[in-house]
Design a protein around this motif. Structure first.
Motif, mmCIF file in Angstrom:
data_model
loop_
_atom_site.group_PDB
_atom_site.id
_atom_site.type_symbol
_atom_site.label_atom_id
_atom_site.label_comp_id
_atom_site.label_asym_id
_atom_site.label_seq_id
_atom_site.Cartn_x
_atom_site.Cartn_y
_atom_site.Cartn_z
ATOM 1 N N PHE A 57 0.792 -1.225 0.000
ATOM 2 C CA PHE A 57 0.000 0.000 0.000
ATOM 3 C C PHE A 57 0.832 1.286 0.000
ATOM 4 O O PHE A 57 0.324 2.335 -0.389
ATOM 5 C CB PHE A 57 -0.952 0.010 1.201
ATOM 6 C CG PHE A 57 -1.920 -1.134 1.196
ATOM 7 C CD1 PHE A 57 -2.950 -1.189 0.269
ATOM 8 C CD2 PHE A 57 -1.786 -2.187 2.091
ATOM 9 C CE1 PHE A 57 -3.843 -2.245 0.243
ATOM 10 C CE2 PHE A 57 -2.670 -3.249 2.074
ATOM 11 C CZ PHE A 57 -3.698 -3.285 1.142
ATOM 12 N N LEU A 58 2.068 1.210 0.436
ATOM 13 C CA LEU A 58 2.937 2.395 0.434
ATOM 14 C C LEU A 58 4.291 2.055 -0.209
ATOM 15 O O LEU A 58 5.353 2.211 0.415
ATOM 16 C CB LEU A 58 3.136 2.909 1.872
ATOM 17 C CG LEU A 58 1.909 3.551 2.536
ATOM 18 C CD1 LEU A 58 2.198 3.866 4.001
ATOM 19 C CD2 LEU A 58 1.492 4.821 1.799
ATOM 20 N N PRO A 59 4.251 1.593 -1.462
ATOM 21 C CA PRO A 59 5.517 1.190 -2.105
ATOM 22 C C PRO A 59 6.507 2.338 -2.251
ATOM 23 O O PRO A 59 7.718 2.115 -2.287
ATOM 24 C CB PRO A 59 5.066 0.657 -3.470
ATOM 25 C CG PRO A 59 3.718 1.291 -3.713
ATOM 26 C CD PRO A 59 3.095 1.425 -2.357
ATOM 27 N N GLU A 60 5.987 3.573 -2.328
ATOM 28 C CA GLU A 60 6.909 4.708 -2.458
ATOM 29 C C GLU A 60 7.734 4.898 -1.182
ATOM 30 O O GLU A 60 8.853 5.423 -1.233
ATOM 31 C CB GLU A 60 6.141 5.991 -2.808
ATOM 32 C CG GLU A 60 5.219 6.531 -1.716
ATOM 33 C CD GLU A 60 3.831 5.929 -1.710
ATOM 34 O OE1 GLU A 60 2.906 6.627 -1.250
ATOM 35 O OE2 GLU A 60 3.667 4.775 -2.132
ATOM 36 N N ILE A 61 7.198 4.452 -0.041
ATOM 37 C CA ILE A 61 7.962 4.538 1.209
ATOM 38 C C ILE A 61 8.935 3.370 1.325
ATOM 39 O O ILE A 61 10.102 3.542 1.700
ATOM 40 C CB ILE A 61 7.009 4.596 2.427
ATOM 41 C CG1 ILE A 61 6.375 5.993 2.494
ATOM 42 C CG2 ILE A 61 7.737 4.281 3.737
ATOM 43 C CD1 ILE A 61 5.443 6.217 3.659
ATOM 44 N N THR A 62 8.481 2.151 0.957
ATOM 45 C CA THR A 62 9.393 1.008 1.053
ATOM 46 C C THR A 62 10.537 1.124 0.043
ATOM 47 O O THR A 62 11.648 0.665 0.302
ATOM 48 C CB THR A 62 8.643 -0.322 0.840
ATOM 49 O OG1 THR A 62 7.938 -0.287 -0.400
ATOM 50 C CG2 THR A 62 7.648 -0.557 1.965
ATOM 51 N N GLU A 63 10.252 1.752 -1.086
ATOM 52 C CA GLU A 63 11.316 1.963 -2.069
ATOM 53 C C GLU A 63 12.442 2.794 -1.467
ATOM 54 O O GLU A 63 13.627 2.524 -1.690
ATOM 55 C CB GLU A 63 10.727 2.666 -3.293
ATOM 56 C CG GLU A 63 11.661 2.732 -4.491
ATOM 57 C CD GLU A 63 10.983 3.361 -5.709
ATOM 58 O OE1 GLU A 63 11.682 4.069 -6.444
ATOM 59 O OE2 GLU A 63 9.772 3.151 -5.885
ATOM 60 N N ILE A 64 12.063 3.794 -0.676
ATOM 61 C CA ILE A 64 13.055 4.647 -0.010
ATOM 62 C C ILE A 64 13.814 3.867 1.054
ATOM 63 O O ILE A 64 15.050 3.859 1.088
ATOM 64 C CB ILE A 64 12.372 5.885 0.612
ATOM 65 C CG1 ILE A 64 11.805 6.794 -0.480
ATOM 66 C CG2 ILE A 64 13.336 6.655 1.513
ATOM 67 C CD1 ILE A 64 10.812 7.839 0.023
ATOM 68 N N PHE A 65 13.074 3.167 1.931
ATOM 69 C CA PHE A 65 13.717 2.498 3.058
ATOM 70 C C PHE A 65 14.451 1.216 2.654
ATOM 71 O O PHE A 65 15.408 0.816 3.323
ATOM 72 C CB PHE A 65 12.691 2.216 4.162
ATOM 73 C CG PHE A 65 12.345 3.431 4.975
ATOM 74 C CD1 PHE A 65 13.204 3.912 5.950
ATOM 75 C CD2 PHE A 65 11.154 4.115 4.753
ATOM 76 C CE1 PHE A 65 12.894 5.041 6.693
ATOM 77 C CE2 PHE A 65 10.836 5.247 5.493
ATOM 78 C CZ PHE A 65 11.705 5.713 6.464
ATOM 79 N N ASP A 66 14.023 0.578 1.570
ATOM 80 C CA ASP A 66 14.748 -0.607 1.098
ATOM 81 C C ASP A 66 16.205 -0.283 0.794
ATOM 82 O O ASP A 66 17.099 -1.111 0.998
ATOM 83 C CB ASP A 66 14.079 -1.177 -0.163
ATOM 84 C CG ASP A 66 12.854 -2.029 0.159
ATOM 85 O OD1 ASP A 66 12.649 -2.365 1.340
ATOM 86 O OD2 ASP A 66 12.089 -2.347 -0.781
ATOM 87 N N GLU A 67 16.447 0.937 0.311
ATOM 88 C CA GLU A 67 17.825 1.342 0.006
ATOM 89 C C GLU A 67 18.697 1.386 1.259
ATOM 90 O O GLU A 67 19.914 1.275 1.182
ATOM 91 C CB GLU A 67 17.827 2.722 -0.667
ATOM 92 C CG GLU A 67 17.300 2.735 -2.078
ATOM 93 C CD GLU A 67 17.395 4.119 -2.700
ATOM 94 O OE1 GLU A 67 18.211 4.932 -2.216
ATOM 95 O OE2 GLU A 67 16.649 4.389 -3.663
ATOM 96 N N GLY A 68 18.061 1.545 2.422
ATOM 97 C CA GLY A 68 18.824 1.656 3.658
ATOM 98 C C GLY A 68 19.077 0.342 4.365
ATOM 99 O O GLY A 68 19.735 0.321 5.419
ATOM 100 N N ILE A 69 18.582 -0.764 3.801
ATOM 101 C CA ILE A 69 18.732 -2.060 4.483
ATOM 102 C C ILE A 69 20.188 -2.354 4.860
ATOM 103 O O ILE A 69 20.452 -2.825 5.976
ATOM 104 C CB ILE A 69 18.115 -3.193 3.627
ATOM 105 C CG1 ILE A 69 16.574 -3.079 3.655
ATOM 106 C CG2 ILE A 69 18.543 -4.573 4.123
ATOM 107 C CD1 ILE A 69 15.840 -4.036 2.741
ATOM 108 N N PRO A 70 21.162 -2.063 4.008
ATOM 109 C CA PRO A 70 22.545 -2.365 4.401
ATOM 110 C C PRO A 70 23.072 -1.517 5.569
ATOM 111 O O PRO A 70 24.077 -1.896 6.189
ATOM 112 C CB PRO A 70 23.352 -2.062 3.123
ATOM 113 C CG PRO A 70 22.361 -2.084 2.012
ATOM 114 C CD PRO A 70 21.079 -1.600 2.609
#
Length: 357
Positions: free
Chosen positions: A213-226
């Motif tokens: 439902f909020l892919p635009e937010i997960t797209e941002i935070f996925d980059e920070g996983i490392p």
């Protein structure tokens, strides 16, 4: 279960409806609003002592309040204080904490709670949360707590639910703060509750919901996983937040997902968002006044007075008023006009300057 339970406490709001007591530099969650000897944040953290270990508590706040959080909750490690560079509402705040927790424990069960709510019955609260955690651990569901409304209040969101005989109720609709006429209809219908803004789910369920439902937010935070839970996390968050949408978890996920359930709850709850909500739960004198200060009252009824202890306040002939003083601001306002507090704050900022907000 306790070791796999994590608590996210949201403590970044400014509490504008509680001005002049709640200020930009020192919001209400850091005050002893109820006169109990500890701040609302301290009370909230203590509330979860039986729910999870202290190392599993994460507090999301504005970077400006990091020092206040550290000062008031001394046992916190630095990485338990999640500092937002700018406010972006509850969805990004919860996403930030969830990404951190998932890296620590991919089987985590999570409670999300605001720092400025009043809970009068601690035993009932703990039992409710533990039941919800057990249910969330077993199923792909998102749970929100509902409070049986005692009046047609326009300051709360409402949840309509389906009655099927189960303890957990399937949510039908969410409604943000309605007008008085609609609130009265909700109350009379009997299938609406107040939205307490307290959520329980497992980390996998909420992650799936964020991605759907909020892919635009997960797209941002996925980059920070490392970099989550590393020294590079803070720099990443400072960059990431400038790209985040300002959106609440209610609007972004809870109103859209089909696996949302409401647990009816009765533990003496108030969100303490306004002066009238403080009046409602306060101890009244024989004339219906709620007093916190050094006060002499004459022919004064149904008022709330919250003033500094070192100042004697004399009131004569006021009925149904708010009299509130903190630092360099004194506000005197009819209780029925408390919705104008935000207007007073805006005017003070525009006409008198930052020193008064």
């Amino acid at each position: 279960m306790m070791q796999s339970t994590y608590v996210i406490i949201m403590a970044g709001g400014i509490g504008t409806r509680f001005w002049p007591f709640s200020r930009v530099s020192n919001p209400k969650q850091f005050h002893d609003v109820l006169g109990v000897g500890e701040s609302m944040l301290q009370t909230t953290v203590k509330r979860f002592e039986e729910i999870c270990p202290p190392e599993n508590i994460f507090i999301v706040t504005n970077a400006d309040y990091r020092g206040l959080v550290k000062q008031q909750i001394s046992f916190l490690r630095d990485d338990q204080i999640l500092c937002e560079p700018i406010g972006r509402n509850t969805a990004p705040a919860i996403a930030y904490a969830t990404y951190k927790i998932k890296q620590l424990n991919y089987k985590a069960n999570i409670v999300v709670a605001p720092a400025d709510h009043v809970i009068l019955n601690q035993v009932a609260f703990v039992n409710t949360i533990k039941y919800a955690l057990d249910e969330a651990a077993k199923s792909d569901i998102l749970i929100t707590l509902g409070i049986t409304p005692s009046r047609p209040d326009t300051n709360y969101g409402y949840i309509q639910y389906l009655e099927d005989g189960n303890e957990l109720k399937k949510v039908k609709t969410f409604t943000e703060k309605p007008n008085l006429e609609i609130a009265k209809v909700f109350l009379e219908s009997g299938d609406f509750v107040w939205n307490a803004g307290i959520f329980i789910w497992n980390v996998q369920s909420i992650m799936r919901a964020f991605h759907e439902f909020l892919p635009e937010i997960t797209e941002i935070f996925d980059e920070g996983i490392p970099v989550f839970n590393t020294p590079e996390e803070n720099a990443f968050i400072n960059r990431a937040y400038s790209h985040c949408r300002n959106i609440s978890i209610d609007y972004g996920i809870m109103e859209k997902a089909s696996n949302v359930y409401m647990l009816p709850s009765n533990f003496g709850w108030s969100d303490l968002g306004t002066w009238n909500s403080l009046y409602a739960i306060g101890d009244k004198d024989s004339q219906g006044n709620v007093i916190d200060g050094e006060v002499m009252l004459y022919d004064t009824t149904n008022c709330i007075v919250k003033t500094p202890q070192e100042r004697l306040v004399v009131v004569d002939g006021l009925h149904d008023f708010i009299i509130a003083e903190y630092d360099n601001v004194l506000m005197i306002c009819p209780k029925k006009d408390e919705q104008r507090v935000k207007d007073f704050l805006a005017d003070a900022k525009n006409k008198k300057g930052q020193n008064f907000i």
